[in-house]
Scaffold this motif. Structure first.
Motif, PDB file in Angstrom:
ATOM      1  N   MET A 139       0.853  -1.181   0.000  1.00 22.18           N
ATOM      2  CA  MET A 139       0.000   0.000   0.000  1.00 22.18           C
ATOM      3  C   MET A 139       0.893   1.235   0.000  1.00 22.18           C
ATOM      4  SD  MET A 139      -3.000   1.155   2.645  1.00 22.18           S
ATOM      5  CE  MET A 139      -4.171   0.125   1.800  1.00 22.18           C
ATOM      6  N   THR A 140       0.573   2.169  -0.860  1.00 19.24           N
ATOM      7  CA  THR A 140       1.351   3.409  -0.910  1.00 19.24           C
ATOM      8  C   THR A 140       0.940   4.307   0.246  1.00 19.24           C
ATOM      9  OG1 THR A 140      -0.257   4.610  -2.252  1.00 19.24           O
ATOM     10  CG2 THR A 140       1.394   3.276  -3.449  1.00 19.24           C
ATOM     11  N   TRP A 141       1.798   5.288   0.531  1.00 17.19           N
ATOM     12  CA  TRP A 141       1.437   6.270   1.547  1.00 17.19           C
ATOM     13  C   TRP A 141       0.186   7.041   1.128  1.00 17.19           C
ATOM     14  CZ3 TRP A 141       2.648   6.327   6.394  1.00 17.19           C
ATOM     15  CH2 TRP A 141       3.852   5.758   6.824  1.00 17.19           C
ATOM     16  N   ALA A 142       0.073   7.340  -0.156  1.00 16.03           N
ATOM     17  CA  ALA A 142      -1.106   8.071  -0.630  1.00 16.03           C
ATOM     18  C   ALA A 142      -2.376   7.265  -0.370  1.00 16.03           C
ATOM     19  CB  ALA A 142      -0.963   8.401  -2.117  1.00 16.03           C
ATOM     20  N   ASP A 143      -2.331   5.960  -0.623  1.00 10.78           N
ATOM     21  CA  ASP A 143      -3.494   5.108  -0.362  1.00 10.78           C
ATOM     22  C   ASP A 143      -3.804   5.052   1.136  1.00 10.78           C
ATOM     23  OD1 ASP A 143      -3.776   4.507  -3.068  1.00 10.78           O
ATOM     24  OD2 ASP A 143      -2.647   2.628  -2.909  1.00 10.78           O
ATOM     25  N   PHE A 144      -2.761   4.937   1.942  1.00  8.41           N
ATOM     26  CA  PHE A 144      -2.950   4.899   3.394  1.00  8.41           C
ATOM     27  C   PHE A 144      -3.629   6.177   3.879  1.00  8.41           C
ATOM     28  CE2 PHE A 144      -1.314   6.198   7.586  1.00  8.41           C
ATOM     29  CZ  PHE A 144      -1.821   5.166   8.366  1.00  8.41           C
ATOM     30  N   TRP A 145      -3.102   7.326   3.454  1.00 12.15           N
ATOM     31  CA  TRP A 145      -3.664   8.594   3.928  1.00 12.15           C
ATOM     32  C   TRP A 145      -5.079   8.825   3.382  1.00 12.15           C
ATOM     33  CZ3 TRP A 145      -1.926  10.078   8.216  1.00 12.15           C
ATOM     34  CH2 TRP A 145      -0.573   9.977   8.534  1.00 12.15           C
ATOM     35  N   ALA A 146      -5.366   8.316   2.201  1.00 12.67           N
ATOM     36  CA  ALA A 146      -6.737   8.420   1.675  1.00 12.67           C
ATOM     37  C   ALA A 146      -7.701   7.627   2.551  1.00 12.67           C
ATOM     38  CB  ALA A 146      -6.786   7.929   0.230  1.00 12.67           C
ATOM     39  N   LEU A 147      -7.293   6.461   2.997  1.00 10.60           N
ATOM     40  CA  LEU A 147      -8.133   5.675   3.905  1.00 10.60           C
ATOM     41  C   LEU A 147      -8.284   6.383   5.246  1.00 10.60           C
ATOM     42  CD1 LEU A 147      -6.854   2.111   3.027  1.00 10.60           C
ATOM     43  CD2 LEU A 147      -9.220   2.907   2.814  1.00 10.60           C
ATOM     44  N   ILE A 148      -7.186   6.920   5.767  1.00  7.93           N
ATOM     45  CA  ILE A 148      -7.235   7.649   7.041  1.00  7.93           C
ATOM     46  C   ILE A 148      -8.186   8.839   6.926  1.00  7.93           C
ATOM     47  CG2 ILE A 148      -5.883   9.151   8.577  1.00  7.93           C
ATOM     48  CD1 ILE A 148      -5.452   6.155   9.130  1.00  7.93           C
ATOM     49  N   ALA A 149      -8.236   9.469   5.770  1.00 13.24           N
ATOM     50  CA  ALA A 149      -9.114  10.629   5.577  1.00 13.24           C
ATOM     51  C   ALA A 149     -10.591  10.279   5.777  1.00 13.24           C
ATOM     52  CB  ALA A 149      -8.895  11.240   4.193  1.00 13.24           C
ATOM     53  N   THR A 150     -10.938   9.021   5.611  1.00  7.31           N
ATOM     54  CA  THR A 150     -12.339   8.625   5.821  1.00  7.31           C
ATOM     55  C   THR A 150     -12.747   8.719   7.290  1.00  7.31           C
ATOM     56  OG1 THR A 150     -11.924   6.245   6.120  1.00  7.31           O
ATOM     57  CG2 THR A 150     -12.220   7.050   3.838  1.00  7.31           C
ATOM     58  N   LEU A 151     -11.784   8.883   8.194  1.00  4.33           N
ATOM     59  CA  LEU A 151     -12.079   9.035   9.621  1.00  4.33           C
ATOM     60  C   LEU A 151     -12.575  10.442   9.958  1.00  4.33           C
ATOM     61  CD1 LEU A 151      -8.922   7.244  11.094  1.00  4.33           C
ATOM     62  CD2 LEU A 151     -11.263   6.320  10.969  1.00  4.33           C
ATOM     63  N   ASN A 152     -12.420  11.357   9.012  1.00  5.97           N
ATOM     64  CA  ASN A 152     -12.799  12.761   9.238  1.00  5.97           C
ATOM     65  C   ASN A 152     -12.096  13.367  10.447  1.00  5.97           C
ATOM     66  OD1 ASN A 152     -14.558  12.905   7.001  1.00  5.97           O
ATOM     67  ND2 ASN A 152     -16.125  11.846   8.189  1.00  5.97           N
ATOM     68  N   GLY A 153     -10.838  12.987  10.638  1.00  3.11           N
ATOM     69  CA  GLY A 153     -10.006  13.626  11.653  1.00  3.11           C
ATOM     70  C   GLY A 153     -10.021  13.014  13.033  1.00  3.11           C
ATOM     71  N   GLU A 154     -10.907  12.038  13.284  1.00  2.00           N
ATOM     72  CA  GLU A 154     -10.978  11.447  14.623  1.00  2.00           C
ATOM     73  C   GLU A 154     -11.151   9.939  14.558  1.00  2.00           C
ATOM     74  OE1 GLU A 154     -12.771  14.683  17.627  1.00  2.00           O
ATOM     75  OE2 GLU A 154     -14.263  13.598  16.434  1.00  2.00           O
ATOM     76  N   ALA A 155     -10.449   9.244  15.442  1.00  2.00           N
ATOM     77  CA  ALA A 155     -10.533   7.787  15.513  1.00  2.00           C
ATOM     78  C   ALA A 155     -11.579   7.379  16.539  1.00  2.00           C
ATOM     79  CB  ALA A 155      -9.174   7.198  15.861  1.00  2.00           C
ATOM     80  N   THR A 156     -12.849   7.639  16.219  1.00  2.80           N
ATOM     81  CA  THR A 156     -13.932   7.218  17.106  1.00  2.80           C
ATOM     82  C   THR A 156     -14.231   5.743  16.846  1.00  2.80           C
ATOM     83  OG1 THR A 156     -15.671   7.751  15.528  1.00  2.80           O
ATOM     84  CG2 THR A 156     -14.961   9.528  17.019  1.00  2.80           C
TER      85      THR A 156
END
Length: 155
Positions: free
Chosen positions: A1-18
Motif C-alpha cells: 500500500m502506498t502512503w497516498a493510499d494509506f492517507w486516503a483511507l485515514i481521511a475517511t475518519l474525518n479527523g478522529e478515531a472514534t
C-alpha cells in the motif's frame, strides 16, 4: 500500500478515531484484498513508530493537572493513543508535528484518544477472512520502541 493510499483511507475518519469511524474504516478495508489490509497495518505501524519520539512523549497531558499544579506525564498507553489521534487527524497534521512539536500537544488530551485506530487491521482481516489476525508488522509501534526517537533509552 502506498502512503497516498494509506492517507486516503485515514481521511475517511474525518479527523478522529472514534469507535464508529474506525468500524467504518475496517469495513471499507475488509472489502479490499488481504494484501491491502496488511499494507495498511504496515503503514500505520510505521507512522506510529516515527511519532515515537522523546519530544512528543514527554509532553504533559493537557487536560490533567494533579494537586500542586505540576504537569501530568503521558503514560505509555496514553502516548500510544495520542500518536493514534495524530495519525487519525490526517497527513497534514502528522507531517506538521515533525517541524513543530507543539502541534502534537493538543493530541495529548484525554478527549482525543485514538485507541480505536489500533484495531482497524484486526477487524478488517477478521471480516475479510473469518480468521484471527496474527500479523506482526515490521515496525513496532509500542511506546519507547523507536531507539532513534529516544536516544537516552538506548542500551
Amino acid at each position: 500500500m502506498t502512503w497516498a493510499d494509506f492517507w486516503a483511507l485515514i481521511a475517511t475518519l474525518n479527523g478522529e478515531a472514534t469507535e464508529e469511524s474506525c468500524h467504518r474504516l475496517a469495513e471499507e478495508l475488509s472489502r479490499r484484498p488481504v494484501s491491502d489490509i496488511i499494507g495498511f497495518a504496515e503503514r500505520h505501524a510505521e507512522a506510529l513508530h516515527r511519532l515515537d519520539q522523546e519530544e512528543f512523549g514527554t509532553l504533559p497531558v493537557i487536560d490533567m493537572t494533579p494537586p500542586g499544579g505540576r504537569p501530568f506525564p503521558q503514560s505509555a498507553d496514553g502516548f500510544l493513543y495520542s500518536r493514534c489521534a495524530v495519525v487519525a487527524a490526517g497527513r497534514a497534521v502528522w507531517e506538521s508535528v515533525f517541524s513543530d512539536p507543539g502541534e502534537f500537544a493538543p493530541y495529548t488530551s484525554t478527549e482525543r484518544d485514538g485507541e480505536w485506530l489500533l484495531y482497524v487491521p484486526d477487524e478488517a482481516y477478521e471480516r475479510a477472512t473469518g480468521k484471527e489476525w496474527d500479523h506482526t508488522t515490521r515496525y513496532c509501534y509500542e511506546s519507547y520502541s523507536n531507539e532513534d526517537g529516544w536516544p537516552d533509552l538506548r542500551s
